[in-house]
Design a protein around this motif. Structure first.
Motif, PDB file in Angstrom:
ATOM      1  N   THR A   2       0.845  -1.196   0.000  1.00 50.06           N
ATOM      2  CA  THR A   2       0.000   0.000   0.000  1.00 50.06           C
ATOM      3  C   THR A   2       0.883   1.249   0.000  1.00 50.06           C
ATOM      4  O   THR A   2       1.925   1.278   0.648  1.00 50.06           O
ATOM      5  CB  THR A   2      -0.876   0.025   1.262  1.00 50.06           C
ATOM      6  OG1 THR A   2      -1.482  -1.246   1.401  1.00 50.06           O
ATOM      7  CG2 THR A   2      -1.948   1.085   1.157  1.00 50.06           C
ATOM      8  N   THR A  16       4.030  10.908  -2.242  1.00 50.25           N
ATOM      9  CA  THR A  16       4.159   9.502  -1.880  1.00 50.25           C
ATOM     10  C   THR A  16       5.306   9.361  -0.890  1.00 50.25           C
ATOM     11  O   THR A  16       6.405   9.845  -1.138  1.00 50.25           O
ATOM     12  CB  THR A  16       4.456   8.651  -3.120  1.00 50.25           C
ATOM     13  OG1 THR A  16       3.384   8.819  -4.044  1.00 50.25           O
ATOM     14  CG2 THR A  16       4.596   7.182  -2.741  1.00 50.25           C
ATOM     15  N   PRO A 344      -9.310  -3.249   4.430  1.00 52.04           N
ATOM     16  CA  PRO A 344      -8.571  -2.514   3.392  1.00 52.04           C
ATOM     17  C   PRO A 344      -9.080  -1.086   3.189  1.00 52.04           C
ATOM     18  O   PRO A 344      -8.287  -0.165   2.976  1.00 52.04           O
ATOM     19  CB  PRO A 344      -8.807  -3.353   2.137  1.00 52.04           C
ATOM     20  CG  PRO A 344      -9.073  -4.719   2.643  1.00 52.04           C
ATOM     21  CD  PRO A 344      -9.789  -4.553   3.946  1.00 52.04           C
ATOM     22  N   ALA A 345     -10.381  -0.896   3.287  1.00 46.94           N
ATOM     23  CA  ALA A 345     -10.915   0.456   3.052  1.00 46.94           C
ATOM     24  C   ALA A 345     -10.456   1.418   4.147  1.00 46.94           C
ATOM     25  O   ALA A 345     -10.185   2.591   3.886  1.00 46.94           O
ATOM     26  CB  ALA A 345     -12.436   0.415   2.985  1.00 46.94           C
ATOM     27  N   MET A 347      -7.679   1.059   5.899  1.00 47.19           N
ATOM     28  CA  MET A 347      -6.243   1.255   5.667  1.00 47.19           C
ATOM     29  C   MET A 347      -6.023   2.236   4.523  1.00 47.19           C
ATOM     30  O   MET A 347      -5.165   3.131   4.607  1.00 47.19           O
ATOM     31  CB  MET A 347      -5.614  -0.103   5.341  1.00 47.19           C
ATOM     32  CG  MET A 347      -4.111  -0.127   5.401  1.00 47.19           C
ATOM     33  SD  MET A 347      -3.498   0.283   7.049  1.00 47.19           S
ATOM     34  CE  MET A 347      -1.802   0.676   6.635  1.00 47.19           C
ATOM     35  N   ALA A 348      -6.804   2.078   3.473  1.00 49.37           N
ATOM     36  CA  ALA A 348      -6.643   2.960   2.311  1.00 49.37           C
ATOM     37  C   ALA A 348      -6.938   4.405   2.687  1.00 49.37           C
ATOM     38  O   ALA A 348      -6.240   5.332   2.258  1.00 49.37           O
ATOM     39  CB  ALA A 348      -7.564   2.511   1.179  1.00 49.37           C
ATOM     40  N   ALA A 349      -7.958   4.596   3.511  1.00 49.13           N
ATOM     41  CA  ALA A 349      -8.303   5.965   3.927  1.00 49.13           C
ATOM     42  C   ALA A 349      -7.143   6.578   4.703  1.00 49.13           C
ATOM     43  O   ALA A 349      -6.756   7.726   4.478  1.00 49.13           O
ATOM     44  CB  ALA A 349      -9.572   5.961   4.774  1.00 49.13           C
ATOM     45  N   CYS A 351      -4.054   5.747   4.612  1.00 46.82           N
ATOM     46  CA  CYS A 351      -2.863   5.911   3.778  1.00 46.82           C
ATOM     47  C   CYS A 351      -2.980   7.118   2.861  1.00 46.82           C
ATOM     48  O   CYS A 351      -2.011   7.516   2.229  1.00 46.82           O
ATOM     49  CB  CYS A 351      -2.606   4.646   2.961  1.00 46.82           C
ATOM     50  SG  CYS A 351      -1.897   3.334   3.962  1.00 46.82           S
ATOM     51  N   ASP A 352      -4.166   7.678   2.767  1.00 46.50           N
ATOM     52  CA  ASP A 352      -4.339   8.884   1.975  1.00 46.50           C
ATOM     53  C   ASP A 352      -4.210  10.100   2.897  1.00 46.50           C
ATOM     54  O   ASP A 352      -5.202  10.700   3.307  1.00 46.50           O
ATOM     55  CB  ASP A 352      -5.697   8.867   1.267  1.00 46.50           C
ATOM     56  CG  ASP A 352      -5.890  10.104   0.390  1.00 46.50           C
ATOM     57  OD1 ASP A 352      -4.896  10.816   0.145  1.00 46.50           O
ATOM     58  OD2 ASP A 352      -7.024  10.346  -0.045  1.00 46.50           O
ATOM     59  N   GLU A 362     -15.858   4.489   6.873  1.00 46.82           N
ATOM     60  CA  GLU A 362     -15.777   3.064   6.553  1.00 46.82           C
ATOM     61  C   GLU A 362     -16.284   2.220   7.725  1.00 46.82           C
ATOM     62  O   GLU A 362     -16.900   1.169   7.537  1.00 46.82           O
ATOM     63  CB  GLU A 362     -14.339   2.676   6.198  1.00 46.82           C
ATOM     64  CG  GLU A 362     -13.751   3.415   5.006  1.00 46.82           C
ATOM     65  CD  GLU A 362     -14.515   3.159   3.709  1.00 46.82           C
ATOM     66  OE1 GLU A 362     -15.310   2.197   3.652  1.00 46.82           O
ATOM     67  OE2 GLU A 362     -14.337   3.954   2.755  1.00 46.82           O
TER      68      GLU A 362
END
Length: 462
Positions: A2, A16, A344-345, A347-349, A351-352, A362
């Motif tokens: 990720t 990044t 994952p959702a 984590m993705a949030a 990570c943004d 989420e």
RNA sequence: GGCGCGGUGGCCGAGUGGCUAGGCAGAGGACUGCAAAUCCUUGUACGCCGGUUCGAUUCCGGCCCGUGCCUCCA
């Protein structure tokens, strides 16, 4: 893998995140000056960087998080003078309280929590380096950093040397070569704390401690340097100047820390917290009235860079949100959860650029789905909720306790049971006015009741 | 004055050049003796004025408002 995106103050852009060493991520965040109880703004900084470190630990095998304790400072000296206490007594006491209060907010203690007073030698060494490289000079027992010797000065805050002077509120001491020069070392009077140095007995300026401690414990350049937005200037600007110039890296502002992350301020009812307004909210006081998780969720409910208005409304909303999650966990208490990854959702949030409001959304999505879920899905939802909660420092309590079922404190269970029985009899004989009267009695005792097909449940309302 | 940040439906609060954010509160309904809890339904919002575009809340310019820093500050 990720990808973690972070807003880097040094470039003003979301970037990044790529660690200098994939095998070892290194983070430093400016910690508190320990002369008083921590306020909720200190708490926000601690929670934000705690959450960032939690994300990093998911992504990388080894993370070192350093956050200092400033235990030498004029404000501490003032406090000691006022109370007549020993400085060490004060700093150790408030350091301990700070760590207790932050733990209540679900903050995991930093890997290393260096004290300024235990790094005087490193600071002196760095000051000597700066003098040797002609970036600093001694004058009347002081040592000053010479800002004009560092043309890149101001690159973090977007503030030029002239801007700093233009404020015209900078103290211009006669021994300064340039009005923008700032103190690395200053002399101490006999009754002030001081250490022997090549420039006489004295104590460090504020900025040098972070340069010295970050370098000692993390090495240069390290990956992420954090702190409150107010520290951008002058504190972090000066740290960069000291550390880059001490190592002859005047060409590269990133030679000290590669990514700079700053959290926004907490206001109270829209106003800045200040002693003069008298609206400072201490974590120590708040945790007496609200569970730490409620405070943590409140702090995470806004994006870390945005200002956060701390209101009782916000606290109540966080509490009802947690109540809702805990109610689901309570309903699912017989469902066996499986240990699993952070959804994952979520984590993705995170990570943004640490988008905690999205992560909470989420969680809400999971909560919403539970109503229509079959047995397999219910198990999945419980597992995901617990994993996400664990990751966010939430949902760590026992749902039964959280909701007040089976709470015995301050409640005479026998009395409650007797009243409930009486009410049940009244209901059976259709004496509803008597039944409602009993409910009001219980309510006055802080007991809320819920009639269910399985009988009447009661809980101690928080 | 200089340097930043922000203005999203009643409130909190993400996000995006065209496709539902989410939560809370409110309204209606289901359930209930009544409640509580829960569930279902329900809200077309992005400060103002220009510009770019087939199309802007989202990009650009200007303005207004709020707020932070420039001194110690998370």
């Amino acid at each position: 893998m990720t990808i973690l995106a972070l807003h880097n103050t040094l470039t003003g852009r979301k970037e990044t995140f790529v660690p200098a060493d994939l095998a070892h991520v290194r983070v430093y965040a400016c910690g508190p000056t320990v002369y008083n109880y921590a306020h909720i703004g200190n708490g926000r900084m601690a929670v934000v960087f705690d959450q960032l470190v939690r994300v990093l630990r998911q992504l990388y095998p080894c993370v070192t998080y350093v956050s200092n304790i400033t235990d030498v400072d004029d404000k501490i000296m003032d406090a000691a003078r006022q109370t007549g206490e020993n400085i060490d007594t004060i700093t150790r006491r408030y350091e301990a309280i700070y760590n207790e209060d932050m733990a209540a907010l679900g903050v995991v203690k930093p890997d290393i929590q260096p004290r300024a007073t235990e790094h005087i030698g490193e600071m002196i060494a760095q000051i000597e380096q700066l003098i040797a490289r002609k970036h600093a000079y001694a004058a009347q027992g002081h040592v000053l950093f010479h800002v004009p010797s560092f043309p890149a000065y101001g690159g973090l805050s977007g503030r030029s040397r002239d801007d700093q002077i233009a404020g015209a509120r900078v103290e211009v001491s006669p021994f300064k070569k340039d009005p923008a020069d700032f103190v690395l070392w200053k002399p101490s009077a006999p009754d002030q704390p001081g250490w022997a140095s090549p420039w006489g007995r004295g104590r460090p300026g504020w900025h040098i401690e972070c340069s010295a401690m970050a370098e000692k414990h993390l090495g240069l350049p390290f990956d992420i340097h954090g702190g409150g937005a107010d520290l951008k200037f002058p504190h972090h600007e000066n740290e960069i100047a000291q550390s880059c110039c001490a190592h002859g890296r005047e060409d590269d502002l990133a030679a000290f820390a590669r990514y700079w992350v700053h959290n926004g301020f907490v206001t109270v009812e829209g106003e800045k917290m200040s002693k003069s307004i008298g609206n400072i909210r201490l974590v120590h006081d708040l945790i007496a009235h609200y569970p730490g998780e409620v405070l943590r969720l409140t702090l995470l409910s806004a994006h870390y860079r945005a200002p956060l208005s701390f209101t009782s409304d916000a606290l109540n909303q966080a509490r009802s949100t947690l109540d809702r999650y805990y109610r689901i966990l309570f309903d699912l208490k017989d469902v066996e959860a499986v240990a699993g990854d952070v959804p994952p959702a979520v984590m993705a949030a995170l990570c943004d650029d640490l988008n905690t409001p999205q992560a909470i959304a989420e969680l809400n999505a999971l909560a919403r789905d539970v109503a229509s879920a079959d047995a397999v899905q219910r198990r999945h939802i419980k597992s995901a909720l617990l994993a996400a909660g664990n990751f966010l420092g939430l949902l760590q309590a026992d749902p039964t306790q959280w909701l007040g079922y089976g709470v015995q404190d301050g409640v005479d269970g026998a009395v409650v049971e007797r009243l409930l029985q009486e009410r049940q009899q009244a209901r059976q004989s259709k004496d509803f006015s008597r039944a409602d009267e009993i409910r009001r009695e219980l309510s006055a005792m802080g007991i809320e009741i819920e009639d269910t097909p399985q009988g009447t449940k009661w809980r101690k309302a928080s």
